[in-house]
Design an enzyme around this catalytic site. Structure first.
Site, PDB file in Angstrom:
ATOM      1  CB  THR A  15       4.033 -55.913  11.445  1.00 52.40           C
ATOM      2  OG1 THR A  15       2.903 -55.601  12.051  1.00 52.40           O
ATOM      3  CG2 THR A  15       3.541 -56.145  10.080  1.00 52.40           C
ATOM      4  CB  ALA A  64      -1.001 -53.779  13.846  1.00 50.83           C
ATOM      5  CB  VAL A 113      -4.775 -55.776  18.813  1.00 55.65           C
ATOM      6  CG1 VAL A 113      -3.878 -54.651  19.799  1.00 55.65           C
ATOM      7  CG2 VAL A 113      -5.737 -54.959  18.121  1.00 55.65           C
ATOM      8  CE  LYS A 114       3.342 -60.154  17.000  1.00 54.14           C
ATOM      9  NZ  LYS A 114       4.389 -59.898  15.931  1.00 54.14           N
ATOM     10  CB  VAL A 115      -0.980 -56.967  23.704  1.00 56.52           C
ATOM     11  CG1 VAL A 115      -1.870 -55.999  23.140  1.00 56.52           C
ATOM     12  CG2 VAL A 115      -1.691 -58.489  23.917  1.00 56.52           C
TER      13      VAL A 115
END
Ligand code: E4P
Length: 217
Positions: A27, A56, A82-84
């Site tokens: 997402t 996310a 965790v998307k960075v």
């Protein structure tokens, strides 16, 4: 090649999940906006359905804030990645969060050098964007091939997650190159089933079945 679905539309994920097509979900803030749902609520619902990684994305820009957001997102479920973003601060956040044992997906990658840095910072996934490069008349698939070659040269364990996929052709090309994962909108995954000769052949079989009066049940 693993299939991730690039959407926050729970019903669309469910349809593919029921067919065993979903190895994970990605997402981003735009997809969350499109869903019209609260990020925590919709992400939890997706994590309850899908066993694999669910990306996310943080929305902060400073490393310390990204780390705080990443920790909060990771509380949603054990399968959160965790998307960075691939910025210097994003790389700092990646290093810290991956050091804590969290899966980290470094997104918005548009060059092989960026992918090298993400691997060095301990990323679980690197997300090179094919479609957005194609939009600029730069072949996004070349970037997937370059990253694959570089990671293989040095045995980096970061998984190549081909993103910004716009066509079924992108999927097969990524599989040929050896991307570990491809994330695509549900419509693209479903379009992989289409072939004009299948439709043509089926029309003929249906007509002949009718003419022959074939009944099976
Ligand atoms: C990847 O994780 C992104 O969510 C996505 O693939 C971006 O695709 P787009 O370029 O079609 O927005």
């Amino acid at each position: 090649m693993k299939f991730f679905v690039d959407t926050a539309d729970v019903e669309a994920i469910r349809e593919l999940h029921d067919l065993g097509m979903v190895d994970g979900v990605t997402t981003n803030p735009s997809l969350i906006r499109k869903s019209g749902r609260d990020i925590h609520e919709v992400t939890r619902e997706i994590c309850d359905m899908v066993e694999g990684p669910v990306s996310a994305e943080v929305v902060a820009l400073k490393a310390e804030d990204m780390i705080a957001e990443g920790r909060k997102l990771a509380e949603i479920a054990d399968n959160i990645a965790v998307k960075v973003p691939l910025t210097w601060d994003g790389l700092k956040a990646c290093k810290v969060l991956s050091g804590e044992g969290k899966m980290v997906n470094v997104t918005l990658c548009f060059s092989a050098n960026q992918a090298l840095l993400a691997a060095k910072a301990g990323a679980t996934f690197i997300s090179p964007f094919i479609g957005r490069l194609d939009d600029l008349n730069i072949d996004g698939l070349d970037l997937i091939a370059d990253i694959r070659e570089i990671y293989d040269n040095y045995g980096f364990e970061t998984q190549v997650l081909a993103a910004s996929i716009r066509s079924a052709n992108h999927m097969s090309e990524c599989a040929k190159i050896g991307a570990d994962v491809a994330t695509a909108p549900p419509g693209v995954i479903k379009a992989m089933a289409n072939h004009v000769l299948t439709d043509k052949g089926l029309d003929a079989f249906v007509a002949d079945a009718k003419a022959a009066g074939i009944k099976i049940v």
